[in-house]
Write a protein that holds these residues in place. Structure first.
Motif, short mmCIF file in Angstrom:
data_model
loop_
_atom_site.label_atom_id
_atom_site.label_comp_id
_atom_site.label_asym_id
_atom_site.label_seq_id
_atom_site.Cartn_x
_atom_site.Cartn_y
_atom_site.Cartn_z
N GLU A 20 0.82 -1.21 0.00
CA GLU A 20 0.00 0.00 0.00
C GLU A 20 0.85 1.26 0.00
OE1 GLU A 20 -2.78 -0.03 3.17
OE2 GLU A 20 -3.89 -1.78 2.45
N ARG A 60 2.18 1.85 -3.51
CA ARG A 60 1.10 2.29 -4.39
C ARG A 60 0.71 3.74 -4.09
NH1 ARG A 60 -0.26 -3.28 -3.89
NH2 ARG A 60 -1.46 -2.95 -1.97
N SER A 61 0.81 4.14 -2.83
CA SER A 61 0.53 5.54 -2.49
C SER A 61 1.56 6.47 -3.13
CB SER A 61 0.53 5.72 -0.97
OG SER A 61 -0.49 4.96 -0.37
N ILE A 110 3.39 5.85 -5.86
CA ILE A 110 3.18 5.85 -7.31
C ILE A 110 1.97 6.70 -7.68
CG2 ILE A 110 2.62 4.39 -9.29
CD1 ILE A 110 4.26 2.17 -7.92
N GLY A 111 0.91 6.58 -6.87
CA GLY A 111 -0.26 7.40 -7.11
C GLY A 111 0.01 8.88 -6.93
N ALA A 112 0.88 9.21 -5.96
CA ALA A 112 1.22 10.62 -5.73
C ALA A 112 2.06 11.18 -6.87
CB ALA A 112 1.98 10.75 -4.40
N GLY A 153 1.70 10.39 -9.99
CA GLY A 153 0.72 10.72 -11.02
C GLY A 153 0.87 9.88 -12.28
N PRO A 154 -0.09 10.00 -13.18
CA PRO A 154 -0.11 9.15 -14.38
C PRO A 154 1.04 9.43 -15.34
CG PRO A 154 -1.81 10.85 -14.51
CD PRO A 154 -1.25 10.91 -13.12
N ALA A 165 -1.42 9.89 2.95
CA ALA A 165 -2.23 8.84 2.35
C ALA A 165 -2.92 7.98 3.41
CB ALA A 165 -1.37 7.97 1.43
#
Length: 266
Positions: free
Chosen positions: A90, A93-94, A96-98, A100-101, A117
């Protein structure tokens, strides 16, 4: 009798401040009594990072761990680039999500977003439930209570001085008036002395049980294998990073603002 009007608030201020300090001390003692629950707990790296430096330390550890595995590139210019977009837990993934795409972002906002997060919040809740972390509402309660007693001490001195300097007539000699004000002053000073001796010192994040586990973990934090390296980062922060370029990546913040300024002017 004007001095009586000053004595009453002096007692009220001293009594309220000392009561608050006593209540904070009782809560501290209760937390210390629950600290035995963590003796059989083996800290994970994320847990050690949180207890040592809070949410931001967890984000730093995750970034360094992914960079060591070459799944994230942390440039000395202060930018993070995703190499492997598949987070293994988790926390990753936090991060990587931060980022951004687009797969690339300045490190400073990534650290802030990852620290806030849900994954870090869940970790904090688990540590508090295990008696290893200090609840958010209690982290500064003892310190705030001590500061309030210190302010009460100053207030009692000011009120007592005002009572002695007031030329209003009184049936009591001035030394007896001073004695009446010395009583609430003695109360606040004694509370401060007892707090200094008796109240268990807390870190900002770890409870006494958490501090004991961190102390044992820190003994093994050195510069050996990758696990030991990451343990050093978890306990000591980014200053434990050995690579100069990687350490420099966490100290650069200006690229983020230059990027925003150039984007806004485009």
């Amino acid at each position: 009798m004007f001095w009586v009007l000053l004595l009453l608030p002096a007692w009220a201020i001293a009594g309220i401040a000392c009561t608050r300090l006593c209540l904070a001390a009782v809560r501290t003692a209760a937390a210390d009594a629950d600290a035995t629950a963590g003796r059989g707990h083996d800290l994970t790296l994320y847990e050690a990072a949180f207890l040592s430096g809070g949410p931001r330390r967890v984000a730093d550890l995750t970034l360094v761990s992914m960079a060591r595995q070459q799944r994230l590139l942390l440039a000395h210019t202060g930018w993070a680039t995703v190499v492997d977009p598949r987070g293994r837990d988790e926390m990753e993934r936090s991060v990587i999500g931060a980022i951004g795409p687009e797969g690339q972002s300045p490190i400073a906002p990534v650290r802030d977003a990852a620290a806030a997060a849900d994954a870090v919040g869940s970790l904090a809740d688990r540590l508090v439930s295990a008696g290893l972390a200090v609840p958010a509402g209690s982290r500064t309660s003892v310190g705030a209570a001590v500061r309030q007693v210190q302010l009460a001490t100053v207030a009692v001195l000011a009120l007592g001085t005002a009572a002695l300097l007031t030329p209003a007539p009184s049936e009591l000699p001035r030394h007896l008036v001073a004695l009446w004000f010395a009583l609430p002053l003695a109360l606040t000073l004694s509370c401060l002395a007892i707090a200094r001796i008796e109240i268990h010192p807390y870190s900002h994040w770890a409870s006494p049980a958490g501090q004991r586990l961190l102390g044992a973990l820190a003994l093994h934090a050195g510069s050996g294998d990758d696990r030991t390296y990451l343990t050093s980062v978890a306990v000591r922060g980014v200053r434990a990073i050995g690579e100069p370029d990687l350490r420099a990546a966490f100290g650069r913040r200006d690229p983020y603002w230059r990027h925003r300024d150039s984007s806004g002017g485009a």
